[in-house]
Design an enzyme around this catalytic site. Structure first.
Site, PDB file in Angstrom:
ATOM      1  N   SER A   3       0.839  -1.202   0.000  1.00 19.55           N
ATOM      2  CA  SER A   3       0.000   0.000   0.000  1.00 19.55           C
ATOM      3  C   SER A   3       0.869   1.245   0.000  1.00 19.55           C
ATOM      4  O   SER A   3       2.079   1.178   0.208  1.00 19.55           O
ATOM      5  CB  SER A   3      -0.895  -0.002   1.241  1.00 19.55           C
ATOM      6  OG  SER A   3      -0.098   0.267   2.382  1.00 19.55           O
ATOM      7  N   LYS A   4       0.221   2.366  -0.209  1.00 20.75           N
ATOM      8  CA  LYS A   4       0.923   3.650  -0.193  1.00 20.75           C
ATOM      9  C   LYS A   4       1.557   3.861   1.182  1.00 20.75           C
ATOM     10  O   LYS A   4       2.638   4.413   1.300  1.00 20.75           O
ATOM     11  CB  LYS A   4      -0.086   4.751  -0.519  1.00 20.75           C
ATOM     12  CG  LYS A   4       0.535   6.128  -0.590  1.00 20.75           C
ATOM     13  CD  LYS A   4      -0.507   7.124  -1.010  1.00 20.75           C
ATOM     14  CE  LYS A   4      -0.330   8.498  -0.425  1.00 20.75           C
ATOM     15  NZ  LYS A   4       0.517   8.711   0.689  1.00 20.75           N
TER      16      LYS A   4
END
Ligand code: GLU
Length: 500
Positions: free
Chosen positions: A262-263
């Site tokens: 994920s970011k």
């Protein structure tokens, strides 16, 4: 493959493209090029609530920067446009109606409140509410209402959606080019909404209709769409169309191997997850990665050539790529490996090219009119220690500036009582070298060391400290040649003054 291959990348413009999305685009691109096919870009923007300004341009810029441009799509009109679903809005309704007529779909009038109520009620009992064959006759739709009631509601303008009528007690045989045969029991499927009350199709309907109208032969997309495959298969069947082939790419996993990348992982561990910067998140481009490196490491996330080869340029990837060699299991993302790739591509660039890339950084350091030949030489001396162009300054600042201070530990270890006096002699020797070349300077100084029966370390270590400010850097005589006679002598003088 008999039909001309046509594949598409179909992102929704909901924000920046994650590198997982870039990998999907890349695999589509490679597959298309390998089979002399067409790579198409379609923007799936039917969900107006999730639309983000600038995201479409971002996607196009990202593909261009990566060097995987599309052949057909926005601003590259082919025979199947428009390529933005919001501009095709008018056409989907008729397809939804076609499914209603053939008995594969129905109107549903249930309000959001009523559906929420059912959901909560189920949750309270520890169950999940699924709208399908087992309860649809108890809900508000054209299957439970009479024809007259249904048309009355539509005439009154009561909002409705169109739902797919998922069959009961069927076993669907789905095929995925990566995962093989998948069997799905239709009893677990819900009656997905195909057409919304705002007059827009949902992803499912628009996606299938467009893939059909755009003659897509292979759908290559992320694993997160695998749960939609059963519905998509049924939609093709309901329309009486041939389904394309499907390939669902494995997820890209966190560096730990557990969970989807994920970011947040990028923010936490300090690596980009976007190709280009987006808001305050830095992209691969701005972090100093070469597009060739990004393409290379992305290609090997979930695919392998079946050999030990790790370095591939785009042509080699096109040549070697095969969907059969895409893994089923998630691909662990390794940020160190991405740096390793960048380092490789940096080393393989010419000094000329690297010098040009270094110029803006030098300009920032107020070195605005450097001697290009010198910069090329400097770059050739330091590049093997660099992974990014931005590493260059730290590796080469002493070529441009005399050290302001000297590494403390090294001074303690290398600067002896007799060092100043020995360095005076070194300075005099340097002054006398006629042809000021690295080899000549080295010969003169080394001969003197031998004659005086000194140890090499006693001279070479403090000399490096004086010239560089630390014990790092390439061959010291190369550096001395580069900075020149006077500068070398000045640095010796300065160090003696500062270190005593
Ligand atoms: N619009 C979908 C997405 O955002 C496309 C999925 C597909 O390729 O079918 O990823």
């Amino acid at each position: 493959m008999s039909k001309t291959v046509r594949v598409r990348f179909a992102p929704s413009p909901t924000g920046a493209l994650h590198i997982g999305g870039v990998r999907t685009a890349l695999f589509n691109y490679l597959f298309a090029k390998k089979h002399n096919g067409t790579f198409l870009l379609r923007i799936e923007d039917t969900d107006q609530n999730r639309y983000v300004e600038g995201a479409e341009e971002y996607i196009i810029d990202a593909l261009n920067w990566c060097g995987i441009p599309y052949d057909e799509g926005i601003n590259k009109e082919g025979n199947c446009g428009p390529y933005r679903q919001s501009e095709r809005k008018e056409l989907y309704k008729a397809y939804a109606e076609q499914l209603i007529e053939s008995g594969n779909a129905y109107y549903a009038f249930d309000t959001t409140e009523s559906l929420d109520h059912h959901r909560k009620d189920h949750e309270a009992k520890g169950k999940t509410f699924i709208y399908n064959w087992h309860n649809r006759l108890k809900l508000e739709n054209s299957l439970s209402l009479s024809i007259a009631e249904t048309s009355a509601k539509i005439k009154q303008g009561i909002p409705y959606v169109v739902r797919f009528k998922s069959p009961q007690d069927q076993k669907l045989q789905l095929n995925d080019l990566i995962r093989g045969q998948i069997e799905i029991d239709t009893n677990i499927l819900d009656d997905k909404v195909l057409f919304k009350s705002d007059g827009m199709p949902t992803y499912h309907l628009a996606n299938i209709v467009d893939d059909h109208l755009m003659d897509i032969t292979h759908v290559i997309r992320g694993e997160e769409w695998l749960p939609s495959l059963a519905l998509h298969y049924q939609l093709y069947k309901a329309f009486g169309w041939d389904a394309p082939e499907f390939a669902h790419l494995p997820l890209i996993m966190k560096p730990t191997g557990k969970g989807k990348l994920s970011k947040r992982d990028g923010d936490k561990l300090g690596f980009p997850v976007f190709p280009l910067s987006w808001n305050d998140s830095i992209g691969y481009k701005e972090a100093g990665y070469f597009p060739e490196a990004v393409i290379n490491f992305l290609a090997l996330l979930g695919w392998n050539p079946g050999t030990e080869q790790e370095i591939f340029n785009l042509e080699e990837l096109i040549e070697t790529f095969d969907l059969k060699r895409v893994n089923k299991s998630g691909a662990r993302f390794d940020p160190d490996k991405t740096k390793w790739y960048n380092q490789h591509y940096l080393q393989s660039k010419s000094d000329k090219e690297l010098a040009q890339l270094y110029l803006p950084i030098l300009a920032n350091k107020t070195i605005t009119q450097p001697d290009i030949a010198q910069i090329e030489k400097i770059v050739s001396l330091i590049k093997e220690r660099a992974s990014f162009i931005t590493d260059f300054w730290e590796l080469s600042d002493y070529f441009f500036n005399s050290p302001e201070n000297y590494a403390e530990k090294a001074v303690k270890k290398q600067w002896k009582e007799d060092t100043p006096q020995l360095m005076q002699t070194v300075s005099a020797l340097i002054n006398d070298v006629e042809t000021f070349s690295s080899d000549q300077i080295e010969t003169v100084i080394k001969n003197w060391i031998t004659e005086q029966e000194l140890s090499f370390g006693k001279i070479m270590a403090p000399l490096r400290l004086i010239i560089v400010g630390d014990m790092k850097g390439p061959h010291i005589f190369d550096i001395i040649e580069m900075i020149g006679k006077q500068e070398s002598i000045d640095r010796i003088k300065k160090a003696i003054k500062l270190l005593g």
